[in-house]
Design a protein around this motif. Structure first.
Motif, PDB file in Angstrom:
ATOM      1  N   TRP A 297       0.856  -1.177   0.000  1.00 50.77           N
ATOM      2  CA  TRP A 297       0.000   0.000   0.000  1.00 50.77           C
ATOM      3  C   TRP A 297       0.899   1.237   0.000  1.00 50.77           C
ATOM      4  O   TRP A 297       1.801   1.361   0.838  1.00 50.77           O
ATOM      5  CB  TRP A 297      -0.918   0.034   1.221  1.00 50.77           C
ATOM      6  N   TYR A 298       0.644   2.127  -0.967  1.00 49.42           N
ATOM      7  CA  TYR A 298       1.313   3.421  -1.019  1.00 49.42           C
ATOM      8  C   TYR A 298       0.288   4.495  -0.709  1.00 49.42           C
ATOM      9  O   TYR A 298      -0.905   4.361  -1.015  1.00 49.42           O
ATOM     10  CB  TYR A 298       1.901   3.670  -2.416  1.00 49.42           C
ATOM     11  N   VAL A 299       0.769   5.604  -0.139  1.00 48.94           N
ATOM     12  CA  VAL A 299      -0.116   6.716   0.201  1.00 48.94           C
ATOM     13  C   VAL A 299       0.450   8.006  -0.382  1.00 48.94           C
ATOM     14  O   VAL A 299       1.665   8.182  -0.460  1.00 48.94           O
ATOM     15  CB  VAL A 299      -0.305   6.821   1.731  1.00 48.94           C
ATOM     16  N   GLN A 300      -0.458   8.866  -0.819  1.00 48.40           N
ATOM     17  CA  GLN A 300      -0.057  10.175  -1.344  1.00 48.40           C
ATOM     18  C   GLN A 300      -0.888  11.233  -0.646  1.00 48.40           C
ATOM     19  O   GLN A 300      -2.087  11.388  -0.934  1.00 48.40           O
ATOM     20  CB  GLN A 300      -0.265  10.231  -2.852  1.00 48.40           C
ATOM     21  N   TYR A 301      -0.265  11.953   0.276  1.00 48.26           N
ATOM     22  CA  TYR A 301      -0.942  13.069   0.930  1.00 48.26           C
ATOM     23  C   TYR A 301      -0.964  14.252  -0.026  1.00 48.26           C
ATOM     24  O   TYR A 301      -0.169  14.331  -0.972  1.00 48.26           O
ATOM     25  CB  TYR A 301      -0.239  13.417   2.237  1.00 48.26           C
ATOM     26  N   SER A 302      -1.872  15.189   0.246  1.00 49.71           N
ATOM     27  CA  SER A 302      -2.078  16.299  -0.668  1.00 49.71           C
ATOM     28  C   SER A 302      -0.765  17.013  -0.967  1.00 49.71           C
ATOM     29  O   SER A 302      -0.029  17.399  -0.068  1.00 49.71           O
ATOM     30  CB  SER A 302      -3.074  17.283  -0.044  1.00 49.71           C
ATOM     31  N   ARG A 303      -0.479  17.145  -2.261  1.00 51.86           N
ATOM     32  CA  ARG A 303       0.695  17.869  -2.734  1.00 51.86           C
ATOM     33  C   ARG A 303       2.021  17.250  -2.273  1.00 51.86           C
ATOM     34  O   ARG A 303       3.021  17.961  -2.197  1.00 51.86           O
ATOM     35  CB  ARG A 303       0.636  19.333  -2.315  1.00 51.86           C
TER      36      ARG A 303
ATOM     37  N   ARG B 221       4.202  -7.519   7.652  1.00 51.59           N
ATOM     38  CA  ARG B 221       3.123  -7.742   8.619  1.00 51.59           C
ATOM     39  C   ARG B 221       3.165  -6.733   9.774  1.00 51.59           C
ATOM     40  O   ARG B 221       2.988  -7.074  10.933  1.00 51.59           O
ATOM     41  CB  ARG B 221       3.158  -9.164   9.162  1.00 51.59           C
ATOM     42  N   GLU B 222       3.465  -5.490   9.457  1.00 52.58           N
ATOM     43  CA  GLU B 222       3.549  -4.478  10.504  1.00 52.58           C
ATOM     44  C   GLU B 222       2.346  -3.550  10.435  1.00 52.58           C
ATOM     45  O   GLU B 222       1.578  -3.566   9.480  1.00 52.58           O
ATOM     46  CB  GLU B 222       4.845  -3.681  10.346  1.00 52.58           C
ATOM     47  N   SER B 223       2.201  -2.748  11.485  1.00 48.73           N
ATOM     48  CA  SER B 223       1.152  -1.742  11.525  1.00 48.73           C
ATOM     49  C   SER B 223       1.822  -0.379  11.439  1.00 48.73           C
ATOM     50  O   SER B 223       2.710  -0.071  12.224  1.00 48.73           O
ATOM     51  CB  SER B 223       0.357  -1.859  12.822  1.00 48.73           C
ATOM     52  N   ILE B 224       1.407   0.407  10.462  1.00 48.46           N
ATOM     53  CA  ILE B 224       1.978   1.733  10.264  1.00 48.46           C
ATOM     54  C   ILE B 224       0.878   2.760  10.410  1.00 48.46           C
ATOM     55  O   ILE B 224      -0.161   2.655   9.744  1.00 48.46           O
ATOM     56  CB  ILE B 224       2.626   1.870   8.873  1.00 48.46           C
ATOM     57  N   LYS B 225       1.057   3.722  11.297  1.00 47.10           N
ATOM     58  CA  LYS B 225       0.063   4.780  11.535  1.00 47.10           C
ATOM     59  C   LYS B 225      -1.302   4.174  11.857  1.00 47.10           C
ATOM     60  O   LYS B 225      -2.342   4.745  11.520  1.00 47.10           O
ATOM     61  CB  LYS B 225      -0.039   5.707  10.324  1.00 47.10           C
ATOM     62  N   GLY B 226      -1.299   3.006  12.476  1.00 48.40           N
ATOM     63  CA  GLY B 226      -2.539   2.362  12.868  1.00 48.40           C
ATOM     64  C   GLY B 226      -3.186   1.529  11.777  1.00 48.40           C
ATOM     65  O   GLY B 226      -4.209   0.889  11.998  1.00 48.40           O
ATOM     66  N   PHE B 227      -2.600   1.543  10.576  1.00 59.80           N
ATOM     67  CA  PHE B 227      -3.124   0.762   9.466  1.00 59.80           C
ATOM     68  C   PHE B 227      -2.531  -0.648   9.461  1.00 59.80           C
ATOM     69  O   PHE B 227      -1.346  -0.821   9.764  1.00 59.80           O
ATOM     70  CB  PHE B 227      -2.783   1.422   8.123  1.00 59.80           C
TER      71      PHE B 227
END
Lengths: 109, 114
Positions: A35-41, A53-59
């Motif tokens: 899973w990749y994430v793109q925050y605004s700008r 198998r880790e949890s990142i930022k609660g995800f």
């Protein structure tokens, strides 16, 4: 051919509510999923990968080979989670990633 | 480390004009990639490179060319721009280490073709 599908283009939840972003894949071999994430700008950044198998930022995300899914979950969404989320699959050789269409998550106050 | 950088950040072209987008990385990565990002279509791979001097086609290579003359740089060229090439272009790189498939992305180049 490998394919990644994210059925929801837009997802809106309220702060504190659980959130699940769906990802389904098709691949004949043994997949590696991300899973990749793109925050605004901002640029895309890796959120998590199934092998760690880790949890990142609660995800968290669990690979379900039977259902060919890799859904992303968080029990209590926060406003700062608002972003575009991409599911991606790596070929066995690792040379290429195939991305899904993306899901824009909005967490309302 | 600057990571992955892209030049320019924005560009407006007229149909038929040419341009080159530059991607640079300072992480000594073997693999480099060019993607385009369009609403509702996610990221689609244009071309990629598994090492200096090598290039390969991705999903949507038509209308683009690439070169990887130096390990740290990966250039994307548009010889004759078309409105369909209006998009946000992202470069990425990753280590050649087996099993380490994380890609690191640049900030993007927003290209408009009129």
């Amino acid at each position: 051919a490998q394919r990644v599908t994210q059925p929801e283009k837009l997802l809106s939840v309220f702060k504190g509510a659980p959130v699940e972003l769906k990802c389904n894949y098709s691949y004949s071999g043994s997949p590696e999923l991300f899973w990749y994430v793109q925050y605004s700008r901002q640029r895309l950044q890796l959120l998590l990968r199934h092998i760690s198998r880790e949890s990142i930022k609660g995800f968290t995300a669990d690979l379900n080979k039977g259902e060919t899914s890799f859904h992303l979950k968080k029990p209590f969404a926060q406003e700062e989670d608002s972003a575009m989320y991409y599911c991606a699959l790596s070929q066995a050789s690792g040379s290429r990633l195939t991305f899904g269409e993306g899901t824009q998550l909005t967490v309302n106050p | 480390n600057a990571g992955v950088t892209q030049t320019p950040k924005f560009r407006v072209l007229k149909t038929g004009q040419s341009m080159t987008l530059l991607c640079a990385q300072d992480m000594n990565h073997e693999y480099m990639y060019w993607y385009r990002q369009d609403p509702g279509m996610g990221l689609r791979l244009i071309h990629y490179s598994v090492g200096e001097g090598t290039t390969a086609k991705g999903e949507v290579p038509d209308g683009y060319n690439v070169s990887r003359l130096k390990k740290q740089n990966f250039l994307l060229g548009l010889e004759s721009a078309a409105p369909s090439q209006t998009s946000v272009y992202f470069c990425a790189s990753r280590s050649g280490t087996s099993g380490n498939y994380e890609q690191y992305f640049g900030p993007g180049t927003r290209l408009t073709v009129t």
